[in-house]
Design an enzyme around this catalytic site. Structure first.
Site, PDB file in Angstrom:
ATOM      1  CG  ASN A  48     -16.539  -1.515 -27.570  1.00  0.00           C
ATOM      2  OD1 ASN A  48     -17.396  -0.832 -28.135  1.00  0.00           O
ATOM      3  ND2 ASN A  48     -15.790  -2.390 -28.224  1.00  0.00           N
ATOM      4  N   GLY A  82     -19.967  -3.642 -24.514  1.00  0.00           N
ATOM      5  CA  GLY A  82     -19.245  -4.595 -25.353  1.00  0.00           C
ATOM      6  C   GLY A  82     -17.764  -4.695 -25.041  1.00  0.00           C
ATOM      7  CD  GLN A  83     -13.829  -2.076 -21.020  1.00  0.00           C
ATOM      8  OE1 GLN A  83     -14.727  -1.394 -20.505  1.00  0.00           O
ATOM      9  NE2 GLN A  83     -12.559  -1.958 -20.679  1.00  0.00           N
ATOM     10  CG  HIS A 102      -9.182  -1.367 -25.507  1.00  0.00           C
ATOM     11  ND1 HIS A 102      -9.559  -1.915 -24.300  1.00  0.00           N
ATOM     12  CD2 HIS A 102     -10.056  -1.851 -26.421  1.00  0.00           C
ATOM     13  CE1 HIS A 102     -10.602  -2.707 -24.477  1.00  0.00           C
ATOM     14  NE2 HIS A 102     -10.941  -2.676 -25.763  1.00  0.00           N
ATOM     15  CG  HIS A 119     -11.547  -0.919 -30.808  1.00  0.00           C
ATOM     16  ND1 HIS A 119     -11.280  -2.241 -31.094  1.00  0.00           N
ATOM     17  CD2 HIS A 119     -12.106  -0.925 -29.574  1.00  0.00           C
ATOM     18  CE1 HIS A 119     -11.671  -3.010 -30.082  1.00  0.00           C
ATOM     19  NE2 HIS A 119     -12.181  -2.240 -29.153  1.00  0.00           N
TER      20      HIS A 119
HETATM   21  P1  AMP Z   1     -13.169  -4.654 -26.549  1.00  0.00           P
HETATM   22  O1  AMP Z   1     -14.236  -5.625 -26.955  1.00  0.00           O
HETATM   23  O2  AMP Z   1     -13.469  -3.236 -26.903  1.00  0.00           O
HETATM   24  O3  AMP Z   1     -12.767  -4.827 -25.098  1.00  0.00           O
HETATM   25  O4  AMP Z   1     -11.921  -5.014 -27.446  1.00  0.00           O
HETATM   26  C1  AMP Z   1     -10.892  -5.874 -27.058  1.00  0.00           C
HETATM   27  C2  AMP Z   1     -10.066  -6.127 -28.278  1.00  0.00           C
HETATM   28  O5  AMP Z   1      -8.817  -6.623 -27.874  1.00  0.00           O
HETATM   29  C3  AMP Z   1     -10.666  -7.140 -29.249  1.00  0.00           C
HETATM   30  O6  AMP Z   1     -10.842  -6.521 -30.517  1.00  0.00           O
HETATM   31  C4  AMP Z   1      -9.619  -8.259 -29.287  1.00  0.00           C
HETATM   32  O7  AMP Z   1      -9.469  -8.809 -30.571  1.00  0.00           O
HETATM   33  C5  AMP Z   1      -8.379  -7.534 -28.834  1.00  0.00           C
HETATM   34  N1  AMP Z   1      -7.354  -8.341 -28.184  1.00  0.00           N
HETATM   35  C6  AMP Z   1      -7.519  -9.207 -27.151  1.00  0.00           C
HETATM   36  N2  AMP Z   1      -6.331  -9.704 -26.767  1.00  0.00           N
HETATM   37  C7  AMP Z   1      -5.397  -9.135 -27.582  1.00  0.00           C
HETATM   38  C8  AMP Z   1      -3.979  -9.244 -27.682  1.00  0.00           C
HETATM   39  N3  AMP Z   1      -3.272 -10.050 -26.871  1.00  0.00           N
HETATM   40  N4  AMP Z   1      -3.357  -8.520 -28.641  1.00  0.00           N
HETATM   41  C9  AMP Z   1      -4.060  -7.720 -29.464  1.00  0.00           C
HETATM   42  N5  AMP Z   1      -5.388  -7.564 -29.398  1.00  0.00           N
HETATM   43  C10 AMP Z   1      -6.052  -8.268 -28.482  1.00  0.00           C
END
Ligand code: AMP
Ligand code: ZN
Length: 113
Positions: A86, A92-93, A99, A101
């Protein structure tokens, strides 16, 4: 800089690590959307995939290699998996550190939401 994923990379924020390399790290997503939901990140901070300069774009290949290795080691392949990046607000980031997924363990659907 106050970045939660930099905190994980530096060890100051706890995470369930799945892979620890020199430049790349993988850990479990806190809010899993599939039986396997890992996040694969560069240790170096890039705000999004859009912010990776051309001369450093090889890091994205390193992340994909880690995804391939994890899929192999965890028996995710040949069943299948989905990699998602994302980028930006409309993408949707929600966390501003690049990162990828890695989602697996259930049937994926198309189109994504
Ligand atoms: P995005 O929406 O692509 O930016 O995804 C961010 C992701 O990070 C989401 O799926 C969250 O559940 C995950 N997330 C946020 N904080 C943490 C954390 N401290 N440890 C693991 N995952 C996290
Ligand atoms: Zn960061």
């Amino acid at each position: 800089m106050d970045c939660i994923f930099c905190g994980i990379a530096q060890g100051s924020v706890p995470a369930a690590l799945a892979y620890e390399g020199e430049r790349v790290l993988a850990f479990s997503d806190l809010n899993p959307q599939a039986p396997t939901h890992l996040l694969i990140i560069p240790r170096k901070h890039y705000a999004s995939i859009q912010d990776v300069p051309a001369e450093e774009i090889g890091i994205v290949g390193e992340i994909v290699t880690v995804a391939q290795d994890l899929a192999r080691e965890r028996g995710i392949w040949p069943g299948g998996y989905r990699l998602v990046v994302n980028a930006g607000q409309e993408g949707g980031q929600t966390v501003g550190h690049l990162h990828v997924h890695l989602l697996a363990g259930r049937q994926m659907h198309w189109p994504p939401g």
